[in-house]
Design a protein around this motif. Structure first.
Motif, PDB file in Angstrom:
ATOM      1  N   GLU A 146     -26.154   4.180   7.059  1.00 62.49           N
ATOM      2  CA  GLU A 146     -24.961   3.157   6.912  1.00 62.49           C
ATOM      3  C   GLU A 146     -23.465   4.263   6.915  1.00 62.49           C
ATOM      4  O   GLU A 146     -23.698   5.342   6.985  1.00 62.49           O
ATOM      5  CB  GLU A 146     -24.329   2.960   5.692  1.00 62.49           C
ATOM      6  N   ILE A 147     -22.454   3.379   8.163  1.00 59.17           N
ATOM      7  CA  ILE A 147     -21.230   4.327   8.365  1.00 59.17           C
ATOM      8  C   ILE A 147     -20.765   3.706   8.165  1.00 59.17           C
ATOM      9  O   ILE A 147     -20.041   2.642   7.617  1.00 59.17           O
ATOM     10  CB  ILE A 147     -21.632   4.267   9.792  1.00 59.17           C
ATOM     11  N   THR A 148     -19.362   4.459   6.695  1.00 58.50           N
ATOM     12  CA  THR A 148     -18.314   3.695   6.366  1.00 58.50           C
ATOM     13  C   THR A 148     -16.742   4.842   6.988  1.00 58.50           C
ATOM     14  O   THR A 148     -16.805   5.738   7.414  1.00 58.50           O
ATOM     15  CB  THR A 148     -18.006   3.941   5.188  1.00 58.50           C
ATOM     16  N   MET A 149     -16.042   3.541   7.542  1.00 58.90           N
ATOM     17  CA  MET A 149     -14.935   3.728   8.548  1.00 58.90           C
ATOM     18  C   MET A 149     -13.581   3.973   7.714  1.00 58.90           C
ATOM     19  O   MET A 149     -13.710   2.389   7.333  1.00 58.90           O
ATOM     20  CB  MET A 149     -15.371   3.377   9.763  1.00 58.90           C
ATOM     21  N   ASP A 150     -13.418   5.263   7.263  1.00 58.33           N
ATOM     22  CA  ASP A 150     -12.222   4.588   6.275  1.00 58.33           C
ATOM     23  C   ASP A 150     -10.862   5.498   6.831  1.00 58.33           C
ATOM     24  O   ASP A 150     -10.060   6.195   7.585  1.00 58.33           O
ATOM     25  CB  ASP A 150     -12.401   6.395   5.011  1.00 58.33           C
ATOM     26  N   VAL A 151     -10.314   4.290   7.793  1.00 63.35           N
ATOM     27  CA  VAL A 151      -8.836   4.213   8.792  1.00 63.35           C
ATOM     28  C   VAL A 151      -7.777   4.102   7.305  1.00 63.35           C
ATOM     29  O   VAL A 151      -7.822   2.662   7.550  1.00 63.35           O
ATOM     30  CB  VAL A 151      -9.683   3.082   9.718  1.00 63.35           C
ATOM     31  N   ARG A 152      -6.565   4.401   7.353  1.00 60.40           N
ATOM     32  CA  ARG A 152      -5.573   4.021   6.860  1.00 60.40           C
ATOM     33  C   ARG A 152      -4.159   4.451   7.917  1.00 60.40           C
ATOM     34  O   ARG A 152      -4.510   5.294   9.031  1.00 60.40           O
ATOM     35  CB  ARG A 152      -5.114   5.409   5.684  1.00 60.40           C
ATOM     36  N   PRO A 153      -3.161   3.837   7.786  1.00 62.34           N
ATOM     37  CA  PRO A 153      -2.146   3.438   8.862  1.00 62.34           C
ATOM     38  C   PRO A 153      -1.413   5.095   8.690  1.00 62.34           C
ATOM     39  O   PRO A 153      -1.696   5.771   7.256  1.00 62.34           O
ATOM     40  CB  PRO A 153      -1.407   2.317   8.066  1.00 62.34           C
ATOM     41  N   PRO A 154      -0.594   5.334   9.364  1.00 61.72           N
ATOM     42  CA  PRO A 154      -0.200   6.779   8.611  1.00 61.72           C
ATOM     43  C   PRO A 154       0.813   7.211   8.032  1.00 61.72           C
ATOM     44  O   PRO A 154       1.772   8.062   7.383  1.00 61.72           O
ATOM     45  CB  PRO A 154       0.382   7.122  10.473  1.00 61.72           C
ATOM     46  N   ILE A 155       1.582   5.517   8.069  1.00 62.95           N
ATOM     47  CA  ILE A 155       3.317   5.825   6.618  1.00 62.95           C
ATOM     48  C   ILE A 155       2.434   4.510   5.745  1.00 62.95           C
ATOM     49  O   ILE A 155       2.414   3.052   6.067  1.00 62.95           O
ATOM     50  CB  ILE A 155       3.823   4.999   7.447  1.00 62.95           C
ATOM     51  N   MET A 156       2.425   5.113   4.007  1.00 64.69           N
ATOM     52  CA  MET A 156       2.891   3.550   3.723  1.00 64.69           C
ATOM     53  C   MET A 156       3.487   3.636   2.585  1.00 64.69           C
ATOM     54  O   MET A 156       4.367   5.015   1.721  1.00 64.69           O
ATOM     55  CB  MET A 156       1.024   3.897   3.142  1.00 64.69           C
ATOM     56  N   TYR A 157       3.899   2.214   2.045  1.00 64.04           N
ATOM     57  CA  TYR A 157       4.242   2.269   0.904  1.00 64.04           C
ATOM     58  C   TYR A 157       3.626   2.769  -0.462  1.00 64.04           C
ATOM     59  O   TYR A 157       2.770   2.894  -0.510  1.00 64.04           O
ATOM     60  CB  TYR A 157       4.949   0.773   0.633  1.00 64.04           C
ATOM     61  N   PRO A 158       4.818   4.334  -0.959  1.00 64.38           N
ATOM     62  CA  PRO A 158       3.536   4.296  -2.324  1.00 64.38           C
ATOM     63  C   PRO A 158       3.504   3.437  -3.136  1.00 64.38           C
ATOM     64  O   PRO A 158       2.475   3.797  -4.083  1.00 64.38           O
ATOM     65  CB  PRO A 158       4.895   5.068  -2.977  1.00 64.38           C
ATOM     66  N   VAL A 159       3.707   2.198  -3.407  1.00 61.90           N
ATOM     67  CA  VAL A 159       3.724   1.183  -4.601  1.00 61.90           C
ATOM     68  C   VAL A 159       3.474   0.081  -4.212  1.00 61.90           C
ATOM     69  O   VAL A 159       3.484  -1.196  -4.299  1.00 61.90           O
ATOM     70  CB  VAL A 159       4.247   1.000  -5.977  1.00 61.90           C
ATOM     71  N   GLY A 160       3.881  -0.859  -2.096  1.00 61.42           N
ATOM     72  CA  GLY A 160       3.907  -1.623  -1.305  1.00 61.42           C
ATOM     73  C   GLY A 160       5.295  -1.484  -1.525  1.00 61.42           C
ATOM     74  O   GLY A 160       6.066  -1.114  -1.958  1.00 61.42           O
ATOM     75  N   ASP A 161       6.089  -3.111  -0.439  1.00 61.30           N
ATOM     76  CA  ASP A 161       6.883  -3.386   0.076  1.00 61.30           C
ATOM     77  C   ASP A 161       7.349  -4.155  -0.908  1.00 61.30           C
ATOM     78  O   ASP A 161       7.923  -5.301  -0.843  1.00 61.30           O
ATOM     79  CB  ASP A 161       6.706  -3.889   1.597  1.00 61.30           C
ATOM     80  N   PHE A 162       7.372  -3.774  -2.140  1.00 60.46           N
ATOM     81  CA  PHE A 162       8.155  -4.300  -3.198  1.00 60.46           C
ATOM     82  C   PHE A 162       9.716  -5.108  -3.356  1.00 60.46           C
ATOM     83  O   PHE A 162      10.392  -3.208  -2.284  1.00 60.46           O
ATOM     84  CB  PHE A 162       8.297  -3.937  -4.738  1.00 60.46           C
ATOM     85  N   ALA A 163      10.791  -5.577  -3.960  1.00 60.30           N
ATOM     86  CA  ALA A 163      12.037  -5.244  -3.658  1.00 60.30           C
ATOM     87  C   ALA A 163      12.321  -3.777  -4.722  1.00 60.30           C
ATOM     88  O   ALA A 163      11.328  -3.715  -5.700  1.00 60.30           O
ATOM     89  CB  ALA A 163      12.631  -6.943  -4.075  1.00 60.30           C
ATOM     90  N   VAL A 164      13.281  -3.301  -4.279  1.00 61.94           N
ATOM     91  CA  VAL A 164      13.498  -2.253  -5.280  1.00 61.94           C
ATOM     92  C   VAL A 164      15.073  -2.632  -6.203  1.00 61.94           C
ATOM     93  O   VAL A 164      15.141  -3.182  -6.796  1.00 61.94           O
ATOM     94  CB  VAL A 164      14.049  -0.726  -4.738  1.00 61.94           C
ATOM     95  N   SER A 165      14.634  -2.057  -7.356  1.00 58.84           N
ATOM     96  CA  SER A 165      15.732  -2.123  -8.447  1.00 58.84           C
ATOM     97  C   SER A 165      16.844  -1.704  -8.307  1.00 58.84           C
ATOM     98  O   SER A 165      17.497  -1.780  -8.874  1.00 58.84           O
ATOM     99  CB  SER A 165      14.415  -2.523  -9.893  1.00 58.84           C
TER     100      SER A 165
END
Length: 227
Positions: A78-97
């Motif tokens: 079995e081969i597992t591909m771990d492909v991640r985007p180069p830039i990510m939001y630290p907690v998701g693209d939520f509205a800021v407070s």
């Protein structure tokens, strides 16, 4: 050889008819014997060649249906591909407070010049590294920086530029990394808490580009950060 017998027979026919008949019979006997030997020899050679081919060929295997049913299937690694985007939001693209820049102080000890953005989310929310990088600071600094509570910074290289991301108000000791550790974008680097000067659990997130604090949201969007 037959040609020699023929010439000899013709000469003998003129000299001695009796001897001619004798030699003619001898020639016929030679022809008959040759015809009898050649097919047999060719058949023997063909048979030998067939036997050699049969001996060289691998034996044919046959299996009963019951045997086929119990044979193990061909196993594949079995081969597992771990492909991640180069830039990510630290907690998701939520509205800021609370956004970047000047603001009204939310509390007596809160700043009026906000150098990052806040996300007010549930206590214990997983916080992830914005991108691949190296941990440069971890802990609870003294003095004015103590308002950040338990925090950490990661140094990245994005588009050839040095970028430092800061994550503050973490639950104390929820960060599994130490200074100098390599981090991959998307790795969990701590849990959202309320250490330091806060009015509620939140993540305070800062970006520093070539030594200058910048507004995180436009930069994240310009770099197509994944939510």
């Amino acid at each position: 050889m037959l040609h020699s017998l023929y010439v000899s027979a013709v000469r003998t026919a003129h000299l001695d008819p009796y001897r001619f008949r004798h030699r003619l019979l001898a020639a016929a006997a030679v022809i008959v014997a040759t015809a009898a030997v050649l097919p047999t020899g060719m058949t023997a050679i063909a048979a030998t060649s067939s036997e050699e081919r049969a001996a060289a060929a691998p034996p044919e295997q046959t299996f009963e249906p019951s045997e086929l049913a119990t044979m193990p299937l061909l196993e594949r690694e079995e081969i597992t591909m771990d492909v991640r985007p180069p830039i990510m939001y630290p907690v998701g693209d939520f509205a800021v407070s609370s956004g970047f820049g000047l603001r009204e102080a939310a509390c007596g000890a809160c700043s009026t010049n906000h150098r990052g953005v806040d996300w007010a989310l549930s206590y214990g929310t997983e916080i992830r590294a914005m991108a691949d990088g190296v941990v440069t600071e971890v802990g609870t600094p003294a003095g004015i920086a103590g308002s950040l509570g338990y925090w950490m910074t990661i140094e990245h290289v994005v588009n050839g530029q040095r970028v430092v991301s800061l994550y503050a108000h973490l639950i104390e000791d929820s960060n599994p990394y130490q200074v100098g550790d390599d981090v991959r974008g998307g790795d969990v680097i701590g849990l959202l808490g309320s250490t330091g000067v806060t009015t509620a659990p939140n993540l305070h997130f800062e970006l520093e580009l070539d030594g200058v604090k910048i507004s995180p949201l436009p930069w994240l969007r310009a770099n197509r950060a994944a939510g």
